[in-house]
Design an enzyme around this catalytic site. Structure first.
Site, PDB file in Angstrom:
ATOM      1  N   GLY A   1       0.738  -1.240  -0.009  1.00  0.00           N
ATOM      2  CA  GLY A   1      -0.155  -0.151  -0.117  1.00  0.00           C
ATOM      3  C   GLY A   1       0.767   1.140  -0.227  1.00  0.00           C
ATOM      4  CB  SER A   2       4.384   2.054  -0.730  1.00  0.00           C
ATOM      5  OG  SER A   2       4.238   1.845  -2.182  1.00  0.00           O
TER       6      SER A   2
ATOM      7  CB  ALA B   1      -3.065   3.889  -0.436  1.00  0.00           C
ATOM      8  CB  ALA B   2       1.156   4.694   2.772  1.00  0.00           C
TER       9      ALA B   2
ATOM     10  CG  ASP C   1      -4.136  -0.523  -1.584  1.00  0.00           C
ATOM     11  OD1 ASP C   1      -4.793  -1.617  -1.043  1.00  0.00           O
ATOM     12  OD2 ASP C   1      -3.343  -0.916  -2.376  1.00  0.00           O
TER      13      ASP C   1
HETATM   14  C1  MEV Z   1      -3.885  -3.808  -4.473  1.00  0.00           C
HETATM   15  O1  MEV Z   1      -3.097  -3.578  -2.973  1.00  0.00           O
HETATM   16  C2  MEV Z   1      -4.993  -4.498  -4.417  1.00  0.00           C
HETATM   17  C3  MEV Z   1      -5.731  -4.660  -5.490  1.00  0.00           C
HETATM   18  O2  MEV Z   1      -7.114  -5.599  -5.468  1.00  0.00           O
HETATM   19  C4  MEV Z   1      -6.144  -3.418  -6.183  1.00  0.00           C
HETATM   20  C5  MEV Z   1      -7.265  -2.634  -5.464  1.00  0.00           C
HETATM   21  O3  MEV Z   1      -7.864  -2.923  -4.576  1.00  0.00           O
HETATM   22  O4  MEV Z   1      -7.359  -1.441  -5.847  1.00  0.00           O
HETATM   23  C6  MEV Z   1      -5.380  -5.518  -6.438  1.00  0.00           C
END
Ligand code: MEV
Length: 315
Positions: free
Chosen positions: A101-102, A104-105, A146
């Site tokens: 999640g970098s 988004a973080a 995320d």
């Molecule tokens: C990415 O961390 C997770 C995915 O399901 C994409 C999303 O949920 O946006 C692959």
């Protein structure tokens, strides 16, 4: 000089990655063993950015930092502020593009810092809206998972567009996280599944997405019933479906196999895949240590052990 900071942490998806983009449920948890701090300070001249990848004027940032640039611009735009006379420093222990999640973080930390710097109120809802705008540019079609996980403090049973459902992971097990050290490609992986769902074999792929959703539902029950062996089995099945969708990789498969050979209850990739991290489940700390060693021997560049049931035990 005037300064303000904002924070965010990593995330781990236990079940449901990729399928969550198509409305299927997912289970994910905040992962505070890795985190990110953005600091905004007053500084004369054009906006500058200082992070481990770049140190210089924001407008000259390379293409690969597009999501960072977008996060800054989205927040400044919402604040109706200019970017001049500011410096941004980002310190992060979240490995970049490893499914933690970098991207988004970084948006969460920056948006929080910028709103604090300008003394503007930031509700959770507004934060998530802004972060998801930046995430759309970072990886095309984000589910919002995320953004929710890197900004929030509770594990969630998450369905895209639905109110958040807190879901405590009260199960007697340890999760082991292994980093392949290889950059994942969430954007490409998400786009390739979208392509498959339009192609000739779309029914087969849609079936895999539905199966992943069903496995997440079963995993929810396994956790509620405190049944780690069943959860492990469901994780194995999810990894097979994700492999069928072509979002695993050789190194991920190697680590998953190594974990299973070391008696893990189950193992799967986590996050966007095609690199990045995998997770495994073990019944006890002692078992988890063995799995961790096996992952290190198989080439994991970093590992973490996380005690489920609320207590975290970062290595
Ligand atoms: C990415 O961390 C997770 C995915 O399901 C994409 C999303 O949920 O946006 C692959």
């Amino acid at each position: 000089i005037k300064c303000a900071t904002g924070k965010a942490h990593g995330k781990i998806i236990l079940m449901g990655e990729h399928a969550v983009v198509y409305g299927e449920p997912s289970i994910a948890l905040p992962f505070p063993a890795v985190d990110m701090v953005a600091t905004i300070c007053e500084k004369e001249g054009p906006l500058t950015v200082d992070c481990s990848y770049y140190n210089g004027i924001a407008s000259e940032m390379p293409e690969v930092l597009e999501s960072l640039r977008t996060a800054i611009l989205t927040a400044l735009d919402a604040l109706q502020k200019k970017s001049d006379n500011l410096s941004i420093t980002i310190e992060s222990s979240i490995p970049a593009e490893r499914g933690m999640g970098s991207s988004a973080a970084v948006s969460v930390a920056l948006t929080r810092a910028l709103f604090r710097y300008f003394d503007a109120e930031l509700t959770d809802e507004r934060l998530l809206t802004l972060v998801n705008i930046a995430e759309k540019i970072a990886h095309g079609n984000p589910s919002g998972l995320d953004a929710a996980m890197t900004s929030g403090d509770d594990p969630l049973y998450f369905i895209k567009g639905k109110p958040f459902e807190k879901f405590p992971l009260n199960i007697s097990a340890c999760m082991i996280v292994g980093d392949t050290g290889i950059t994942g490609q969430t954007r490409e992986a998400v786009a390739s599944i979208a392509q498959k769902l339009k192609g000739e074999q779309k029914d087969l792929y849609l079936n895999a997405i539905k199966t992943l959703g069903r496995l997440t539902g079963q995993a929810k029950c396994a956790i509620e019933e405190n049944n780690p062996a069943l959860l492990g089995k469901l994780m194995n099945e999810a990894h097979a479906e994700l492999t069928f969708l072509d979002v695993s990789s050789k190194k991920l498969d190697q680590l998953v196999t190594a974990a299973r050979s070391a008696n893990a209850l189950g193992a799967k990739l986590t996050g966007g895949g095609r690199g990045g991290c995998m997770i495994a489940l073990a019944a006890t700390q002692a078992e988890a240590k063995k799995v961790e060693q096996a992952l290190q021997q198989a080439g994991a560049v970093r590992t973490w052990i996380y005690q489920m049931g609320g207590k975290k035990d970062a290595k």
